[in-house]
Write a protein that holds these residues in place. Structure first.
Motif, PDB file in Angstrom:
ATOM      1  N   VAL A  39     -15.875 100.556   7.248  1.00  0.00           N
ATOM      2  CA  VAL A  39     -16.780  99.425   7.014  1.00  0.00           C
ATOM      3  C   VAL A  39     -17.182  98.783   8.335  1.00  0.00           C
ATOM      4  N   LYS A  40     -16.198  98.576   9.210  1.00  0.00           N
ATOM      5  CA  LYS A  40     -16.486  97.981  10.520  1.00  0.00           C
ATOM      6  C   LYS A  40     -17.486  98.833  11.295  1.00  0.00           C
ATOM      7  N   GLN A  41     -17.240 100.161  11.307  1.00  0.00           N
ATOM      8  CA  GLN A  41     -18.133 101.055  12.048  1.00  0.00           C
ATOM      9  C   GLN A  41     -19.530 101.055  11.448  1.00  0.00           C
ATOM     10  N   GLY A  42     -19.607 101.102  10.123  1.00  0.00           N
ATOM     11  CA  GLY A  42     -20.909 101.086   9.464  1.00  0.00           C
ATOM     12  C   GLY A  42     -21.682  99.810   9.735  1.00  0.00           C
ATOM     13  N   PHE A  43     -20.968  98.690   9.742  1.00  0.00           N
ATOM     14  CA  PHE A  43     -21.623  97.406  10.005  1.00  0.00           C
ATOM     15  C   PHE A  43     -22.187  97.358  11.418  1.00  0.00           C
ATOM     16  N   LEU A  92     -14.695  93.089  15.366  1.00  0.00           N
ATOM     17  CA  LEU A  92     -16.066  93.557  15.579  1.00  0.00           C
ATOM     18  C   LEU A  92     -16.431  93.591  17.061  1.00  0.00           C
ATOM     19  N   LYS A  93     -15.456  93.203  17.901  1.00  0.00           N
ATOM     20  CA  LYS A  93     -15.654  93.220  19.356  1.00  0.00           C
ATOM     21  C   LYS A  93     -16.927  92.457  19.754  1.00  0.00           C
ATOM     22  N   ILE A  94     -17.049  91.255  19.225  1.00  0.00           N
ATOM     23  CA  ILE A  94     -18.209  90.415  19.532  1.00  0.00           C
ATOM     24  C   ILE A  94     -17.955  89.671  20.837  1.00  0.00           C
TER      25      ILE A  94
END
Length: 254
Positions: A38-42, A104-106
């Protein structure tokens, strides 16, 4: 937790406990889940927009479900993460936002937009964790507060939405003047509400998305009404199933 980590490597499942009633005993307080896929897709296929909301759990232990939902390239909802917490307050929202930012490494938060209601604890937590992000407020929620403050009627509702949908500064000024002509106090009600939080004409250009409603969260919440009545472990299992089904639907559409 271990089974999810085994079947979904690199997923994040964070459990927080507090001291229980007996010495040395720990009691459940919070659980937050971010699935790796999910994280990667987002990050790969969605806009830099995160809608957040909290909804009360109806089980015997109470609590609140915090959610983060995105928009994909087809403007479909993309559930990102959820957390079961003891209550909707500044501390729980700060905990959730910090985990979201880390996973999310923002780093350049000024490129991101957070959309929510105006819950006091949420606003404070968002300002602390995402100090440079744009923060939008759902115009439907804004209108509810507008009405509660005494500014009712179809004319004022239309005036508010006209100002929210304005796409040029001169148009926004004109629409606010129209509102003032109906009720000067109604227009003054917005003096402490920056138009960058609710009008298209002042939105950040990083996002390239002019959505005015937090429907993405409302839709998610509408799909988990029955789930919210379950005990914690059963609820989390059902939420995981819904997340996986939603991801499959997004893949089929793509």
């Amino acid at each position: 937790m271990y089974e999810i980590q085994k079947s979904n490597p690199d997923s994040s499942i964070i459990l927080k406990t507090v001291d229980g009633t007996s010495k040395g005993q720990q009691r459940f307080q919070r659980l937050c889940m971010y699935f790796h896929g999910v994280k990667q897709g987002f990050l790969v296929g969605c806009r830099p927009l995160i809608g957040v909301d909290g909804t009360f759990l109806k089980g015997i232990v109470g609590g609140v479900q915090l959610i983060a939902v995105g928009l994909d390239a087809n403007n479909s909802i993309f559930p990102v993460a959820y957390a079961t917490v003891e209550g909707e307050n500044k501390e729980s929202w700060t905990w959730f936002f910090k985990l979201l930012k880390e996973d999310l490494k923002i780093e350049r938060d000024y490129e991101w937009t957070i959309m929510s209601d105006k819950h006091k604890g949420l606003i404070q937590a968002c300002g602390q964790v995402f100090p440079n992000a744009a923060h939008r407020f759902c115009v439907k929620y804004l209108h509810n507060n507008f009405s509660i403050s005494g500014f009712k009627g179809e004319a004022l509702r239309r005036a508010l939405w006209a100002a929210a949908k304005a796409t040029a500064p001169a148009e926004f000024v004109s629409k606010m003047e129209d509102m003032a002509a109906i009720d000067l106090d109604a227009a003054k009600w917005f003096d402490d509400k920056p138009p960058s939080q609710w009008s298209k004409t002042h939105f950040s250009t990083y996002l390239k998305c002019d959505v005015l409603l937090n429907n993405i969260c409302e839709y998610f919440n509408s799909k988990i009404l029955d789930v919210r009545e379950k005990l914690i472990i059963e609820m989390i299992k059902l939420l995981r199933l819904y997340m996986m089904q939603r991801m499959k639907q997004n893949r089929d559409i793509a």
